[in-house]
Structure formats: structure tokens, C-alpha cells
Design a protein around this motif. Structure first.
Motif, short mmCIF file in Angstrom:
data_model
loop_
_atom_site.label_atom_id
_atom_site.label_comp_id
_atom_site.label_asym_id
_atom_site.label_seq_id
_atom_site.Cartn_x
_atom_site.Cartn_y
_atom_site.Cartn_z
N VAL A 213 0.86 -1.19 0.00
CA VAL A 213 0.00 0.00 0.00
C VAL A 213 0.89 1.24 0.00
CG1 VAL A 213 -1.81 1.28 1.20
CG2 VAL A 213 -1.78 -1.22 1.30
N LYS A 214 0.67 2.13 -0.97
CA LYS A 214 1.45 3.36 -1.08
C LYS A 214 0.48 4.51 -1.40
CE LYS A 214 4.46 3.58 -4.42
NZ LYS A 214 5.71 3.39 -5.19
N GLY A 215 -0.11 5.08 -0.32
CA GLY A 215 -1.11 6.12 -0.52
C GLY A 215 -2.31 5.54 -1.25
N PRO A 216 -2.77 6.24 -2.32
CA PRO A 216 -3.93 5.73 -3.06
C PRO A 216 -3.59 4.59 -4.02
CG PRO A 216 -3.19 7.78 -4.04
CD PRO A 216 -2.33 7.55 -2.83
N VAL A 217 -2.30 4.20 -4.08
CA VAL A 217 -1.88 3.11 -4.97
C VAL A 217 -1.70 1.84 -4.15
CG1 VAL A 217 -0.08 2.28 -6.53
CG2 VAL A 217 -0.79 4.68 -6.61
N VAL A 218 -2.38 0.79 -4.58
CA VAL A 218 -2.34 -0.50 -3.90
C VAL A 218 -1.88 -1.57 -4.89
CG1 VAL A 218 -3.77 -2.31 -2.86
CG2 VAL A 218 -4.08 0.07 -2.18
N ILE A 219 -0.99 -2.46 -4.44
CA ILE A 219 -0.56 -3.58 -5.29
C ILE A 219 -1.12 -4.87 -4.70
CG2 ILE A 219 1.43 -4.86 -6.18
CD1 ILE A 219 3.04 -2.28 -6.02
#
Length: 595
Positions: A15-21
Motif C-alpha cells: 500500500v502506497k497512498g492511493p496506490v495499492v498492489i
């Protein structure tokens, strides 16, 4: 936005802010909608690497952790299209804000709330237009319902090419979830409802795009006359803080010669959006005397909302506009502002570790800007009907520090037909609309020559060219006057300055809050500009005859000419003739004095 079907599941690994892997996402597609985490936050897949998917989440991701599930839907982000859109205030994903507030139990939006765009319990009076046995094709009208001031056409969706009507349900009151027509097509039998879904990033089809030939009347003189936009045209409104972008967009929304208005507030400050939500519903539609909101759709996506939702809000708004265009209606879409949308792209691009371009924006910024503006147009709609619809797109641009050379403004200029550059110096002088006539342009102006002649009987293109020549000459003379002083100029040059000032005060300056001056019809614009130009033509012989410039500047008829714009439409032509008569009398008197 309607909750979509579950087709598979993955798991969050980063999880990196609004970006999720997430991994375990094999078989997923780019732009597929997913539900992220235990709270099922709405997201969209933007990159796929083997069985890993990179997801941009449209809601705050605070507290989301690795190991939580990601549910696939198999469908792209889509808009619900049907009766009930008009009069709504939606967020960037098409969820009604009043329903979200009700479910949240207070003024603060709680993440994870799902709500369909269209009301499910409201009934609409259905009037069928097809019968059993009819062969129909994409875009054909199945029936109508009354939605506010318009006849809302229920059409065969574009993704069904041809069909046969098996049964038409009788006229009566139905909700949008009830069937209205039973058809048979290549996919089998299907019961159609009043609403349909459409992927927001896919332009809706049309038969043919037509040349721009009809003025989109806004009632704003500097726009209609000097820098016009046509039905189906595009325009950008760049300007710094306090230059009047919002008031200009409000005026266009209120007075534009359009059937439907779609207003997208994209990434604007919360207090500005709150002010809009309080004032817009109070605006009175001059066509019907009813609230303007009854034929409008508002999308509110403030700067403190998640960044990815800004991008979605722009495409959601243009999809709503295309839907009403397909009914053969004329639509105006205003977006405030596309700069905030571009900033969202920049932030997401950096989180995705993409190589930045100028000012940190992604290299595909021009393509995204083009994909938005190119969905405007005046078109022949699909279906067995000879109807024309249009979308005019007007996008506000908020360049940092008012610098019009920054990337968003420069790329936008490439794709729009009109450019209304707002000037902070004009705004500080209380010259509104503060559109700088030397930095603005319109590619549509020459093509509207015949429209003006047919609509008003006046060659407005000629008047415009004469006025622009005066304004440009005056601008050059003002630069000289700053150095040597106005008194050092010749009387001929001082007359140019006086005539240009008359055009600025008597024509270009327009009060949005004045009962009469807030709107100016095309015919009044033509007569007013012709009358103001008459002053310059008639005053030139006075200079040649040796009449001092000081006496010309004291002519009482100048005051009449400056106030002509405040005269109501019914009395205007007589007032213009009286002003010219007084001007002629004063000119004759001054000529008699020097002879």
C-alpha cells in the motif's frame, strides 16, 4: 455508481497512498473496477505485471494493510444513465452526496459507502414509442418519460446493434428497475429497463460529426462577439485566483443556449465548492423561471477528496453529457478546473514511478487532455432519426501564479477552439469579465459570419475586426503614453484611445449582477457595437477640421453611449437611434464653431 458483480479475488501485498498492489489477480484487465480491503473501497486497475495488479483507489486508504482481499468485478468504471440524473449533486464516482451523507450519519463522508446514481424508488410515467414486431437498432427511441423540463428519451443502448421488439409494456408509472420492453437480439431475449450503463472512458458512438456553424449564445458580449464558442465547440478559461473564472462559468451555465448543463467541480477548494452548492440551486433558469438545477447535473469533487477520483469525475461528467446529446439535445459541460485533474495525474504518475516530463507531469498528459476535449462536438445521433445533438466543453485552467506558459495551459491551447485568457490586472481594475482581448482567441469567429447575418442582419465579423483594430492600436499607444505622457500624443491618437476606452466601458465590461446587463442578446450586441464604432467614424472629421480633442472628450453623447448597455432590450433600438442623433447634433455644432 452501482455495485458490480464479484468474479474473482486477490490479496493486497503493498500500500502506497492511493496506490495499492495486489497479487493473485491473473485474468484481470486494465481499467477493471475492484473492491479493495475489508471495507471494499472502490478502485481501478491501472497496471498489470504477471499476476500482480497495480490499483488506484478512489477512497482514502488509511488503515488498509497487506493481506486484505481485493475483489474483481470484470467490468470497467461505468456511469448509470437514465431518468433521475437531472437535479442531482454527485461525487466523482456518480454517488449522490445527499445519500452518502444520510448513510454516513453526518457531514463527514465515510469510506466504503456504495450508492447507485439513480433513485430506485421513484416512479416515472412511461410512454412507449415502439410496438411488438418493430425492428430497431442502436439509439432508436423506445419511449419517453418527463424529466424536469425535458422529454427524456429511453433509447436502445449502443452495445445492442439490432433487435426485434417482442413486447412493449403499456403506458404507466414504473421504477427504473422494472422492465419496459422485451426484445430479442443476437444475445437472446432481454428485458430492457429505463437505465443503461456505459464505460466512462469510452466515447459514445454517433453517426457523423458536423462542422461548427451555430453560435452557442452565452449572452456575454466579449465571448459571443470577440471570442465565440459554437455548439459542439471547446474552450479553455485560464486565470489566476480572483480573476473571475467561477462567475464566468456560472454566467455561461445560466444563460447558454443549451438544454442541459453538466458542471464538474474537479479538485476545487472545499469552501468554493460549498459556495457553489449553496448558490447554484438558487439560480433561476431564465427559460422556465424554475431552478436551473432542474436541467443540470453537478459533480462535486473537492481538493481534500482522494486524488484518483478527480480523474474519474471528468470522464463521468462527459459521459453524462454524451447521454443527453444522444437524445438530440444541446449540452454545455463546464469543468472547474482541469489543472487540478492534471495535478492528480502527476501525483499518481509519481507513485507509479513513471518517468516524469515537464514540471513533473506524466508524458501522456497531452493525450489525456485531448481525450477529454475531443469528446465535444455537434453530431448526427445514432438510430433511425434525423436529429442533431451537441456537447460544448468549457474547461477552467488554474495555472500556478497565473503563468499561462505552464504545461497544462499550453497543451490545452492545442486542443480547444476558443481561449479566454483571464487577466489579473483587468480584474484589479474591476473590468469583468476580465478576458484579455490581446491574449485570447477563437478559431470559430470567421465561420460564424453567415450565422450573424442570418440571425441579426448585421455583419458582426466586420464589426469585430474594426473593434479589434482599435483595441490593438490603443494598446500600442498606451505603451507610448506611459513613456511620454498622453498629452504628447497627437489628437488622432488620442481619439483612438478615447474610442477604445468607449468600447471597453460600453461593450466589454459587463456586470453579472445587473438586472439588464447580465445578459445581452445577439441582436443587441450587434447594434451596440455598431453604434459605439459610429462614434469613432463620425469623430474623425472633427479632428481633421481642427476641433480640439478636449471638446470632443466633453461631448454629452459619450455618456449616453457608455450607458446604452443598461437599456432593456425592448427600448434599446430607439435608445441607440437617439444616441446617434444627439452625437450628430453635437458634431454639427462643433464643426460650425470652427468654420
Amino acid at each position: 455508481m452501482l455495485e458490480q458483480t464479484y468474479v474473482g479475488k486477490g490479496v493486497i501485498v503493498h500500500v502506497k497512498g492511493p496506490v495499492v498492489i495486489a497479487e493473485g489477480m491473473r485474468g484481470s484487465k486494465i481499467r477493471e473496477v475492484v473492491y479493495v480491503g475489508e471495507e471494499r473501497l472502490i478502485g481501478e486497475i491501472v497496471r498489470i505485471e504477471e499476476d500482480r495488479a497495480v490499483i488506484q483507489v478512489y477512497e482514502p486508504t488509511g488503515g488498509v494493510k497487506a493481506g486484505e482481499p481485493v475483489e474483481r468485478t470484470g467490468e470497467p468504471l461505468s456511469a448509470e444513465l437514465g431518468p433521475g440524473l437531472l437535479g442531482q449533486v454527485l461525487d466523482g464516482l456518480g454517488r449522490p452526496l445527499d445519500i452518502i451523507a444520510e448513510k454516513a450519519g453526518g457531514p463527514f463522508i465515510v469510506r466504503g459507502i456504495k450508492s447507485p446514481t439513480l433513485p430506485r424508488d421513484r416512479k416515472w410515467h412511461w410512454i412507449p414509442q415502439v410496438k411488438r414486431g418493430d425492428l430497431i437498432q442502436s439509439g432508436d427511441v423506445l419511449g419517453k418519460v418527463k424529466e424536469g423540463p425535458i422529454d427524456h428519451k429511453i433509447m436502445l443502448p449502443p452495445n445492442i446493434m439490432r433487435a426485434r421488439v417482442l413486447e412493449t409494456y403499456p403506458e404507466g408509472d414504473y421504477t427504473i428497475e422494472e422492465g419496459i420492453v422485451l426484445i430479442e437480439h443476437v444475445g437472446g431475449k432481454e428485458e430492457l429497463k429505463m437505465y443503461q450503463k456505459w464505460p466512462v472512458r469510452n466515447p459514445r458512438p454517433f453517426k457523423e460529426k458536423l462542422d461548427p456553424s451555430e453560435l452557442l449564445i452565452t449572452g456575454q458580449r466579449v465571448i459571443d462577439t470577440f471570442f465565440p464558442i459554437v455548439k459542439g465547440g471547446t474552450s479553455a478559461v485560464p486565470g489566476g485566483f480572483g480573476t473571475g473564472k467561477t462567475v464566468t462559468l456560472h454566467q455561461i451555465s445560466k444563460w447558454a443556449d443549451a438544454d442541459v448543463v453538466v458542471y464538474v467541480g474537479c479538485g476545487e477548494r472545499g469552501n468554493e465548492m460549498t459556495d457553489l452548492l449553496h448558490t447554484f440551486p438558487k439560480l433561476v433558469d431564465p427559460k422556465t423561471g424554475r431552478p436551473l438545477l432542474e436541467r443540470s447535473v453537478l459533480i462535486a469533487n473537492t481538493s481534500n477528496m482522494p486524488v484518483p477520483a478527480r480523474e474519474a469525475s471528468i470522464f463521468m461528467g462527459v459521459t453524462y453529457a454524451e447521454y443527453y446529446r444522444d437524445m438530440g439535445l444541446h449540452v454545455v459541460l463546464t469543468a472547474d478546473s482541469t489543472s487540478r485533474w492534471a495535478e492528480a495525474l502527476r501525483e499518481l504518475s509519481s507513485r507509479l514511478e513513471e518517468i516524469p516530463s515537464e514540471k513533473g507531469f506524466p508524458a501522456y498528459l497531452p493525450d489525456f487532455i485531448a481525450s477529454f476535449y475531443e469528446r465535444a462536438g455537434r453530431v448526427k445521433v445514432i438510430g433511425n432519426r434525423d436529429e442533431i445533438g451537441s456537447i460544448a466543453i468549457i474547461g477552467a485552467v488554474s495555472p500556478s501564479g497565473g503563468d499561462l506558459n505552464e504545461p497544462v495551459t499550453q497543451h490545452t491551447m492545442r486542443y480547444v477552439g476558443a481561449f479566454w485568457a483571464l487577466d489579473k490586472d483587468l480584474a484589479f481594475k474591476r473590468h469583468f469579465p476580465s478576458i484579455n482581448w490581446l491574449r485570447s482567441f477563437s478559431k470559430y469567429a470567421p465561420a460564424l459570419k453567415n450565422w450573424w447575418i442570418n440571425a441579426t442582419g448585421h455583419d458582426m465579423v466586420e464589426y469585430r475586426d474594426r473593434a479589434m483594430s482599435l483595441l490593438q492600436a490603443a494598446s500600442s499607444l498606451e505603451e507610448v503614453a506611459r513613456v511620454v505622457g498622453e498629452a504628447a500624443l497627437s489628437d488622432e491618437n488620442r481619439l483612438v484611445l478615447l474610442s477604445a476606452e468607449l468600447i471597453k466601458e460600453g461593450f466589454l465590461v459587463q456586470s453579472a449582477y445587473h438586472e439588464v446587463d447580465t445578459y445581452c442578446s445577439p441582436k443587441k450586441q450587434a447594434i451596440l457595437l455598431r453604434t459605439l464604432l459610429e462614434f469613432y467614424e463620425r469623430a474623425k472629421p472633427l479632428i481633421e477640421a481642427g476641433v480640439p480633442m478636449s471638446k470632443i472628450a466633453e461631448m454629452r453623447s459619450l455618456g449616453l453611449l457608455r450607458r446604452l448597455k443598461f437599456v432593456p432590450e425592448k427600448e434599446f433600438e430607439a435608445a441607440a437611434r437617439d444616441a446617434i442623433s444627439q452625437l450628430e447634433a453635437e458634431i454639427s455644432s462643433l464643426l460650425a464653431e470652427v468654420r
